[in-house]
Every structure is written in C-alpha cells, then in structure tokens.
Scaffold this active site. Structure first.
Site, short mmCIF file in Angstrom:
data_model
loop_
_atom_site.label_atom_id
_atom_site.label_comp_id
_atom_site.label_asym_id
_atom_site.label_seq_id
_atom_site.Cartn_x
_atom_site.Cartn_y
_atom_site.Cartn_z
N ASN A 239 -1.99 0.08 6.78
CA ASN A 239 -1.45 -1.18 7.29
C ASN A 239 -0.56 -1.92 6.29
OD1 ASN A 239 -3.50 -1.99 5.63
ND2 ASN A 239 -4.65 -3.11 7.17
N HIS B 115 -1.97 -5.38 1.39
CA HIS B 115 -3.28 -6.01 1.18
C HIS B 115 -3.06 -7.48 0.85
CE1 HIS B 115 -7.25 -6.89 -0.55
NE2 HIS B 115 -6.60 -7.44 -1.56
N TYR C 145 -12.26 -1.63 -3.60
CA TYR C 145 -12.79 -1.79 -2.24
C TYR C 145 -14.31 -1.64 -2.19
CZ TYR C 145 -8.21 -2.10 0.02
OH TYR C 145 -6.98 -2.53 0.45
N THR D 254 -5.39 -7.24 10.54
CA THR D 254 -5.67 -5.95 9.90
C THR D 254 -5.11 -4.79 10.72
OG1 THR D 254 -7.71 -6.94 9.06
CG2 THR D 254 -7.54 -4.53 8.94
N LYS E 224 0.83 -1.21 0.00
CA LYS E 224 0.00 0.00 0.00
C LYS E 224 0.87 1.27 0.00
CE LYS E 224 -3.97 -2.24 2.22
NZ LYS E 224 -4.93 -2.18 3.33
N ARG F 257 -1.98 -14.55 4.45
CA ARG F 257 -2.66 -13.80 5.52
C ARG F 257 -1.96 -14.03 6.87
NH1 ARG F 257 -6.91 -10.88 3.72
NH2 ARG F 257 -7.57 -10.47 5.86
N GLU G 122 -8.89 -10.15 -8.26
CA GLU G 122 -7.93 -9.08 -8.00
C GLU G 122 -6.71 -9.19 -8.93
OE1 GLU G 122 -7.39 -9.19 -3.71
OE2 GLU G 122 -9.42 -8.42 -3.40
P1 GDP Z 1 -7.86 -6.92 5.46
O1 GDP Z 1 -8.46 -8.06 4.69
O2 GDP Z 1 -7.03 -7.38 6.63
O3 GDP Z 1 -7.10 -5.93 4.59
O4 GDP Z 1 -9.05 -6.08 6.14
P2 GDP Z 1 -10.52 -5.67 5.64
O5 GDP Z 1 -10.89 -6.38 4.36
O6 GDP Z 1 -11.43 -5.81 6.80
O7 GDP Z 1 -10.38 -4.10 5.35
C1 GDP Z 1 -9.81 -3.63 4.16
C2 GDP Z 1 -8.90 -2.47 4.49
O8 GDP Z 1 -9.70 -1.38 4.99
C3 GDP Z 1 -7.89 -2.72 5.60
O9 GDP Z 1 -6.73 -3.40 5.16
C4 GDP Z 1 -7.58 -1.31 6.07
O10 GDP Z 1 -6.68 -0.62 5.19
C5 GDP Z 1 -8.97 -0.66 5.97
N1 GDP Z 1 -9.71 -0.76 7.25
C6 GDP Z 1 -10.24 -1.86 7.83
N2 GDP Z 1 -10.87 -1.56 8.99
C7 GDP Z 1 -10.73 -0.20 9.13
C8 GDP Z 1 -11.17 0.72 10.13
O11 GDP Z 1 -11.83 0.37 11.12
N3 GDP Z 1 -10.85 2.04 9.93
C9 GDP Z 1 -10.14 2.46 8.83
N4 GDP Z 1 -9.86 3.78 8.73
N5 GDP Z 1 -9.72 1.61 7.88
C10 GDP Z 1 -10.00 0.30 8.02
#
Ligand code: GDP
Length: 131
Positions: free
Chosen positions: A106, A109, A43, A85, A3, A79, A120
C-alpha cells in the site's frame, strides 16, 4: 516511509511531491534497505497477525524511503493524506488511492501517534541526520 512497491514503481518523487505540496516539511530523508530483523522489529506490534511473515517479506523486498515530516497536527494530517490501509477504501486523491495496489502493498507507511512517530524517527535516523 515509502514502501518497496512504490519505490520499485518509480513513484517516490511523485509521492514526495504530493507530501510537500500538502504542507509537510521534510526534516530527514534517506533510501534504506531493511534487513529481516529490522523489518520484524519495526512491525513487532503485528507479530501475532497472520500477515506478519508476508509483511516482513514485502518490506525487505527492496529499498524504502524513510522520512521525518513536520506539520501542525502531523500524524492526523498525514494519515488523511495517505488514506485507508486498504487502497480500495481510500478516498480519491489520497496517496494510497493513487499509488497502492493492495492492502499489503500500500505504497506508504505513516505513524499512528506522536509517541510512535518519535520511536520510528529514532529507528531510522540519528541526530546528525535530522534538521
Ligand atoms: P496502517 O497504519 O494503515 O499502515 O495499517 P496497520 O498498522 O493496520 O498495518 C500495517 C501494515 O500491515 C499495512 O500498512 C499493510 O502493509 C499491512 N497489512 C495490514 N492489514 C493487512 C492484511 O489484512 N493483510 C496483509 N497481507 N497485510 C496487511
């Protein structure tokens, strides 16, 4: 995907090194700048979430490194390698523990299923760009 936060910090090389040393084979790789429309589409599953706008803004704030990675049981293995996350909850030594600064910024991805991985991969790469 690496990212924008991690690309900006100059951590792309160290992250790719950790991925390769963990047994993943790189099948495609490139540096790209996502447009707002592309980030929104990538997203789209999160479009109802309160952080969607902020996430799209972050993901378009600079280039990302997109990669296709291959390994036995790759989705689960990757993962585990990247960690939770939220980097505060990520295990020691994981990529997010090492390089991420917040739940949003973070560092990396990872696809969450084989089906989404294929979607993807096609989002970023055409068949000439994949080996
Ligand atoms: P991942 O699969 O671990 O990447 O997590 P998710 O699919 O749940 O979320 C996608 C992305 O959205 C994450 O990698 C973060 O960059 C962002 N994200 C997830 N949860 C939050 C949150 O509570 N707040 C914010 N600002 N960003 C979030």
């Amino acid at each position: 995907m690496i990212k924008p936060d991690a690309v900006r910090a100059g951590d792309s090389g160290l992250i790719l090194d950790q991925i390769i040393r963990s047994g993943f084979e790189i099948k495609a790789l490139k540096l790209v700048q996502l447009s707002q429309k592309e980030a929104e589409a990538f997203y789209a599953v999160h479009c109802e979430r309160p952080f969607y706008g902020s996430l799209v803004e972050f993901m378009t704030s600079g280039p990302v490194v997109a990669a296709i990675l291959e390994k036995e049981n790759a989705v689960e293995a990757y993962r585990t390698l990247i960690g939770s996350t939220n980097p505060e909850n990520a295990a020691e030594g994981t990529i997010r523990k090492r390089f991420a600064s917040s739940i949003q910024n973070n560092a990396v991805h990872g696809s969450d299923s084989d089906e989404n991985a294929e979607i993807e991969c096609s989002f970023f790469f055409n068949h000439f760009e994949r080996v």
